[in-house]
Design a protein around this motif. Structure first.
Motif, PDB file in Angstrom:
ATOM      1  N   ILE A   1      58.197  32.880  -6.280  1.00 27.69           N
ATOM      2  CA  ILE A   1      58.483  32.093  -5.090  1.00 27.69           C
ATOM      3  C   ILE A   1      57.382  31.049  -4.964  1.00 27.69           C
ATOM      4  N   ALA A   2      57.740  29.861  -4.487  1.00 32.33           N
ATOM      5  CA  ALA A   2      56.752  28.792  -4.412  1.00 32.33           C
ATOM      6  C   ALA A   2      57.161  27.781  -3.360  1.00 32.33           C
ATOM      7  N   ASN A   3      56.177  27.062  -2.834  1.00 30.87           N
ATOM      8  CA  ASN A   3      56.436  26.015  -1.858  1.00 30.87           C
ATOM      9  C   ASN A   3      55.765  24.695  -2.240  1.00 30.87           C
ATOM     10  N   GLY A   4      55.058  24.668  -3.363  1.00 32.22           N
ATOM     11  CA  GLY A   4      54.393  23.459  -3.799  1.00 32.22           C
ATOM     12  C   GLY A   4      53.056  23.204  -3.136  1.00 32.22           C
ATOM     13  N   ILE A   5      52.623  24.137  -2.285  1.00 34.14           N
ATOM     14  CA  ILE A   5      51.351  23.997  -1.571  1.00 34.14           C
ATOM     15  C   ILE A   5      50.347  24.907  -2.251  1.00 34.14           C
TER      16      ILE A   5
ATOM     17  N   CYS B   1      53.459  31.848   6.837  1.00 34.26           N
ATOM     18  CA  CYS B   1      54.821  31.825   6.296  1.00 34.26           C
ATOM     19  C   CYS B   1      54.852  31.235   4.890  1.00 34.26           C
ATOM     20  N   THR B   2      55.867  31.633   4.122  1.00 28.33           N
ATOM     21  CA  THR B   2      55.999  31.131   2.754  1.00 28.33           C
ATOM     22  C   THR B   2      56.556  29.719   2.709  1.00 28.33           C
TER      23      THR B   2
ATOM     24  N   ASP C   1      62.180  34.439  -0.353  1.00 25.82           N
ATOM     25  CA  ASP C   1      61.276  33.289  -0.398  1.00 25.82           C
ATOM     26  C   ASP C   1      61.133  32.596   0.954  1.00 25.82           C
ATOM     27  N   ASP C   2      61.610  33.238   2.019  1.00 25.72           N
ATOM     28  CA  ASP C   2      61.496  32.664   3.363  1.00 25.72           C
ATOM     29  C   ASP C   2      61.116  33.781   4.334  1.00 25.72           C
TER      30      ASP C   2
END
Length: 311
Positions: free
Chosen positions: A293-297, A95-96, A70-71
């Motif tokens: 996988i998530a980043n909230g964006i 990038c994630t 996830d990175d």
């Protein structure tokens, strides 16, 4: 197949694909020549990898990091709808997570990601809808590496890092294949006399695509992290008699240098057979899975008029 700027046909100096086999690569050495990066770091990049940098979907930063499922980052077009083969020298980092002053891959873009750490390299394989980060619909993509036609890198000023050793390290040899629906990147973190980093991160097979050059798990709708055996270097095909046959991608192209000198490149032969896959699929173990996988964006658009924002 992955499109390239040169006029290409594919040929081979190798035989048919063999069954599963473990590569006897010797003792990995993270300190041997060709492991730690020596290329200059582009002026748009931070001097070192950084997390939690501002989100800037017009950034021209070209520092890629591959640390975990996830990175990670890949290269993509600097403007919406560009074909990768036409902008290999100008691609930028996506990038994630918000890092490296790079652009961010929004949630919903990636539908699968598989991270593998081996004694010789780390590898990330991903599927998704990369039109959401500016890829042209239907783009069969291209290959990015630290060399390029002018040996200044594709992209120029691009660099890669990983922290799998316990600290952030700039690495010399890497390769990143990207297309509208698939991406893979391998960073060579150690070398041996049998498998030096330029061989394990072979960069001259740009028409062959992810599955052929970087065999591994390309299943959709799943996310995992695994330890793995190192694959045979791309294009090497051990033979029953103990010899090794070497694949070469046939190409014929013309390059015009800045000074006007014209150079013609031809290698291999156009009438030889191409094997259907890599020599073997390396085994994996100690796998752990994640739901996503998530980043909230969720909805940032590459190339939008807003230059930056913070989480």
């Amino acid at each position: 197949m992955f499109a390239v700027k040169s006029l290409c046909a594919v040929a081979v100096l190798a035989s048919s694909v063999a069954a599963q086999a473990k590569f006897q690569y010797g003792t990995p050495n993270p300190n041997m020549a060709g492991v730690v990066g020596r290329n200059s770091n582009g002026p748009t990049n931070p001097k070192t990898p950084q997390e939690n940098t501002p989100i800037n979907q017009t950034s021209m930063a070209r520092l890629v990091s591959v640390n975990s499922v996830d990175d990670w980052c890949i290269y993509g077009p600097p403007e919406n709808g560009q074909t990768i083969a036409n902008v290999e020298g100008e691609v930028v980092a996506y990038c994630t997570k918000p890092r490296n002053n790079a652009r961010v891959i929004p949630d919903g873009t990636v539908t699968a990601a598989h991270f593998v750490k081996t004694p010789l390299y780390v590898q990330l394989m991903a599927l998704g809808d990369f039109t959401k980060i500016g890829f042209a619909p239907g783009d069969q993509g291209g290959e990015l590496d630290p060399h390029g036609a002018t040996n200044m890198g594709n992209p120029v000023g691009g660099n890669v890092t990983s922290n799998v050793s316990g600290k952030d390290v700039f690495y010399e040899e890497w390769m990143n294949f990207v297309s509208v629906d698939q991406a893979c990147i391998r960073i060579c973190i150690a070398g041996t006399d049998v498998a030096p980093t330029p061989l394990e991160c072979q960069h001259t097979l740009d028409e062959m695509g992810c599955n052929w050059v970087m065999p591994g798990n390309y299943a959709d709708n799943s996310f995992d992290t695994c330890d793995g055996d190192a694959a045979y270097p791309p294009g090497l095909f051990p033979q029953p008699d103990g010899s090794t046959s070497t694949f070469q991608q046939y190409f014929s192209s013309v390059y015009t240098a800045p000074g006007g000198d014209v150079q013609t490149f031809i290698n291999a032969s156009p009438d030889q057979q191409t094997p259907s896959a890599a020599y073997s699929l390396p085994s994996t173990s100690q796998c752990t899975t994640a739901s996503s996988i998530a980043n909230g964006i969720k909805s940032l658009v590459s190339g939008s008029s807003s230059s930056a924002m913070m989480l």
